[in-house]
Scaffold this motif. Structure first.
Motif, PDB file in Angstrom:
ATOM      1  N   GLY A 244      28.907 -43.282   3.549  1.00 57.34           N
ATOM      2  CA  GLY A 244      29.186 -43.463   2.124  1.00 57.34           C
ATOM      3  C   GLY A 244      29.555 -44.892   1.792  1.00 57.34           C
ATOM      4  O   GLY A 244      29.095 -45.455   0.778  1.00 57.34           O
ATOM      5  N   THR A 245      30.365 -45.520   2.639  1.00 54.29           N
ATOM      6  CA  THR A 245      30.781 -46.896   2.393  1.00 54.29           C
ATOM      7  C   THR A 245      29.607 -47.855   2.530  1.00 54.29           C
ATOM      8  O   THR A 245      29.488 -48.822   1.759  1.00 54.29           O
ATOM      9  CB  THR A 245      31.908 -47.307   3.356  1.00 54.29           C
ATOM     10  OG1 THR A 245      32.971 -46.353   3.297  1.00 54.29           O
ATOM     11  CG2 THR A 245      32.457 -48.674   2.992  1.00 54.29           C
ATOM     12  N   LEU A 247      26.542 -47.287   1.807  1.00 59.25           N
ATOM     13  CA  LEU A 247      25.771 -47.207   0.565  1.00 59.25           C
ATOM     14  C   LEU A 247      26.457 -47.976  -0.555  1.00 59.25           C
ATOM     15  O   LEU A 247      25.787 -48.555  -1.416  1.00 59.25           O
ATOM     16  CB  LEU A 247      25.581 -45.744   0.162  1.00 59.25           C
ATOM     17  CG  LEU A 247      24.608 -44.926   1.018  1.00 59.25           C
ATOM     18  CD1 LEU A 247      24.616 -43.477   0.572  1.00 59.25           C
ATOM     19  CD2 LEU A 247      23.196 -45.491   0.937  1.00 59.25           C
ATOM     20  N   LEU A 248      27.786 -48.004  -0.558  1.00 62.91           N
ATOM     21  CA  LEU A 248      28.519 -48.720  -1.593  1.00 62.91           C
ATOM     22  C   LEU A 248      28.361 -50.231  -1.478  1.00 62.91           C
ATOM     23  O   LEU A 248      28.629 -50.958  -2.435  1.00 62.91           O
ATOM     24  CB  LEU A 248      30.006 -48.354  -1.533  1.00 62.91           C
ATOM     25  CG  LEU A 248      30.365 -46.938  -1.998  1.00 62.91           C
ATOM     26  CD1 LEU A 248      31.799 -46.594  -1.623  1.00 62.91           C
ATOM     27  CD2 LEU A 248      30.164 -46.800  -3.509  1.00 62.91           C
ATOM     28  N   ILE A 286      27.213 -39.390   0.655  1.00 69.59           N
ATOM     29  CA  ILE A 286      26.787 -39.553  -0.740  1.00 69.59           C
ATOM     30  C   ILE A 286      27.641 -38.693  -1.667  1.00 69.59           C
ATOM     31  O   ILE A 286      28.115 -39.152  -2.712  1.00 69.59           O
ATOM     32  CB  ILE A 286      25.291 -39.188  -0.880  1.00 69.59           C
ATOM     33  CG1 ILE A 286      24.423 -40.196  -0.110  1.00 69.59           C
ATOM     34  CG2 ILE A 286      24.882 -39.157  -2.349  1.00 69.59           C
ATOM     35  CD1 ILE A 286      22.963 -39.791  -0.018  1.00 69.59           C
ATOM     36  N   TYR A 290      30.363 -41.824  -1.846  1.00 73.88           N
ATOM     37  CA  TYR A 290      29.613 -42.698  -2.759  1.00 73.88           C
ATOM     38  C   TYR A 290      29.809 -42.309  -4.232  1.00 73.88           C
ATOM     39  O   TYR A 290      30.257 -43.126  -5.055  1.00 73.88           O
ATOM     40  CB  TYR A 290      28.131 -42.669  -2.386  1.00 73.88           C
ATOM     41  CG  TYR A 290      27.258 -43.523  -3.279  1.00 73.88           C
ATOM     42  CD1 TYR A 290      27.225 -44.902  -3.133  1.00 73.88           C
ATOM     43  CD2 TYR A 290      26.471 -42.930  -4.271  1.00 73.88           C
ATOM     44  CE1 TYR A 290      26.422 -45.680  -3.953  1.00 73.88           C
ATOM     45  CE2 TYR A 290      25.670 -43.703  -5.094  1.00 73.88           C
ATOM     46  CZ  TYR A 290      25.653 -45.073  -4.928  1.00 73.88           C
ATOM     47  OH  TYR A 290      24.863 -45.845  -5.754  1.00 73.88           O
ATOM     48  N   THR A 293      33.592 -42.414  -5.485  1.00 78.39           N
ATOM     49  CA  THR A 293      34.092 -43.782  -5.633  1.00 78.39           C
ATOM     50  C   THR A 293      33.521 -44.430  -6.886  1.00 78.39           C
ATOM     51  O   THR A 293      34.248 -45.056  -7.672  1.00 78.39           O
ATOM     52  CB  THR A 293      33.742 -44.631  -4.399  1.00 78.39           C
ATOM     53  OG1 THR A 293      34.290 -44.019  -3.227  1.00 78.39           O
ATOM     54  CG2 THR A 293      34.305 -46.045  -4.539  1.00 78.39           C
ATOM     55  N   ASN A 294      32.229 -44.281  -7.096  1.00 80.92           N
ATOM     56  CA  ASN A 294      31.625 -44.838  -8.318  1.00 80.92           C
ATOM     57  C   ASN A 294      32.186 -44.163  -9.564  1.00 80.92           C
ATOM     58  O   ASN A 294      32.388 -44.809 -10.601  1.00 80.92           O
ATOM     59  CB  ASN A 294      30.100 -44.682  -8.277  1.00 80.92           C
ATOM     60  CG  ASN A 294      29.432 -45.786  -7.469  1.00 80.92           C
ATOM     61  OD1 ASN A 294      29.896 -46.924  -7.458  1.00 80.92           O
ATOM     62  ND2 ASN A 294      28.351 -45.454  -6.788  1.00 80.92           N
ATOM     63  N   GLY A 312      24.473 -48.518  -9.520  1.00 84.07           N
ATOM     64  CA  GLY A 312      24.486 -47.990  -8.173  1.00 84.07           C
ATOM     65  C   GLY A 312      23.289 -48.456  -7.387  1.00 84.07           C
ATOM     66  O   GLY A 312      22.622 -49.421  -7.740  1.00 84.07           O
TER      67      GLY A 312
END
Length: 482
Positions: A244-245, A247-248, A286, A290, A293-294, A312
């Motif tokens: 997830g991180t 992807l961020l 995700i 992800y 967080t968004n 994103g």
């Protein structure tokens, strides 16, 4: 899970580094460096593991306290001296080098000599040589050690622990809109709206963070292969966080390199066992990291009546191919620097213009004596603009054009021998063990990254590449003989 007591040195090291942020730079330079130097002499193997803690967080800590800049260099040089001393009765092992190493040395020599002929200062030349050679020393050290499975397991676990710390910090950074747990200079740094949506983390660069997490994912999958029960569940949590991180970071190049590495590994081995946990934790990353967080960032911006830094991964992919990006890339981005690189090559075809002249690490600190000659500019200001900024510091974001411009035909040949020499070592042993196939995939992913980044100057990445390469050499006894 591994006995946590065996990693107390890591926690103590982190606490010492963190507490040292309250010291003056001079006091930190003397006292903290001395502490780590003494520990290196007492326990060399654990000192290697401390590098896995220090190097990834160094950009943030060194920005907050410049006195912490040289700990990694001191540890590495001491380990090198200890290695040479331990082998003092085996001179053949001290001076036994593979073809790829000789090519690397000669490449560095060509870059240094041509730089001197171009008029680059000795200080800048030494700076660039240090960038290329300091992490190579880790290969030299580890390849001459007795490495067993327990050492590799510790190496992987330290990476997992540190990567979790860095991932959590990165999420806090993003949710706080880059205001918490960062040096003031980073808080005040002017970042474009596109990049503001990305996580920079402790490494201070989203692409570097993405590459680091890519390595952490691979090592987590290695540990998962031999894990059971609670340890297995813990690693699934870690993998979910890392995916997830990553992807961020919105790092397109990292995802491309990781994908290429996976394809090569699967094509060579037909070993599908790691695919399931990777895909599962990618989906979980995700859904649980992800998107939340968004969503949290959107809520914080709404509460503070802000609308800056949204977007994103899909937006970033779309931005890659839109007309504006193409124009900027041609005028001041990768395409622009590739064109300028070939201009330099035409004038210096044999040995290039030398290190510290064209978009490498040294030019970030010392600029370059040739930028004015070639009207090199950056930061989005094209030739003819009223706001044109000449002689700006930049990375070429392409290792190969830097090699072409700075070292010419001689450097290109030597760098090719350096890369292909390693590949030959792995390829010869690809049917012997899985490790060789992992190294081939790692090598291909690294070479692919070189098209998008100055990968061989990225200390966090080369830390892992050369340490893993050293472990490979030790396992296959490429240097030490029984």
């Amino acid at each position: 899970m591994e006995n946590i007591k065996s990693y107390r040195f890591l926690l103590i090291g982190f606490l010492i580094l963190t507490l040292s942020l309250t010291l003056t730079p001079k006091l930190a330079l003397i006292s903290i460096t001395a502490i780590f130097a003494v520990y290196t002499i007492v326990n060399p193997k654990n000192a290697l593991l401390l590098l896995l803690l220090y190097v990834p967080i160094r950009p943030l800590y060194a920005e907050a306290n410049p006195g912490l800049k040289y700990i990694g260099d001191i540890i590495t040089i001491l380990l090198f001296l200890i290695t040479v001393y331990q082998l003092r009765h085996d001179m053949r092992s001290i001076f036994r080098f593979k073809i790829f190493e000789w090519a690397f040395f000669l490449f560095c020599l060509v870059g240094a000599v041509s730089a001197y002929m171009t008029g680059v200062s000795i200080v800048a030349i030494v700076f660039q040589l240090r960038t290329f050679l300091i992490m190579y020393l880790l290969y030299y050290i580890i390849s001459r050690m007795k490495i067993d499975k327990q050492d590799i397991t510790k190496f992987a676990w330290v990476t997992v622990f540190v990567a979790m710390l860095i991932s959590v910090h990165g999420i806090i950074e993003k949710l706080s809109l880059r205001t918490w747990l960062l040096p003031q200079a980073w808080v005040e740094r002017i970042i474009s709206e596109t990049n503001f949506a990305r996580i920079y983390g402790m490494p201070g660069n989203p692409n570097t963070l993405g590459m680091y997490l890519g390595v952490a994912i691979v090592l987590s999958l290695y540990l998962l292969h031999q894990a059971e029960g609670q340890t297995k569940r813990f690693l699934y949590v870690a993998l979910t966080l890392f995916n997830g991180t990553m992807l961020l970071t919105l790092s397109r190049g990292t995802l491309i390199s990781v994908f290429i590495g996976w394809i090569v590994f699967l094509a060579l081995t037909r070993y599908w066992k790691p695919v399931k946990p990777y895909v599962v934790t990618l989906i979980l990353g995700i859904l649980l990291v992800y998107f939340p967080t968004n969503g949290g960032v959107a809520l914080v911006q709404y509460i503070n009546d802000q609308d800056y830094g949204k977007g994103g991964f899909i937006n970033r992919i779309q931005h890659t191919v839109d007309d504006e990006t193409k124009i900027l890339t041609a005028e001041t981005g990768r395409i622009y620097f590739i064109e300028k690189g070939f201009e330099v090559f035409k004038d210096y075809p044999m040995m290039g213009s030398g290190f510290a002249t064209f978009g490498d690490s040294a030019t970030l600190s010392f600029s370059s004596p040739i930028y004015e000659k070639y009207n090199i500019y950056s930061d989005g200001y094209g030739e003819g603009s009223e706001n044109k900024y000449y002689f700006q510091n930049f990375y070429t974001d392409n290792q190969y054009i830097q090699v072409i411009a700075e070292t010419g035909a001689a450097g290109v040949i030597l760098f090719a021998v350096f890369l292909l020499g390693m590949l030959v070592l792995f390829w010869k042993r690809r049917k012997e063990d899985l490790f060789s196939n992992v190294m081939i995939a790692f090598w291909v992913a690294t070479c692919a990254s070189g098209l998008l980044y100055n990968i061989w100057e990225t200390k966090i990445y080369t830390l892992y590449f050369f340490m893993i390469l050293g472990a490979y050499a030790a396992k296959h006894k490429l240097v030490l003989q029984d």
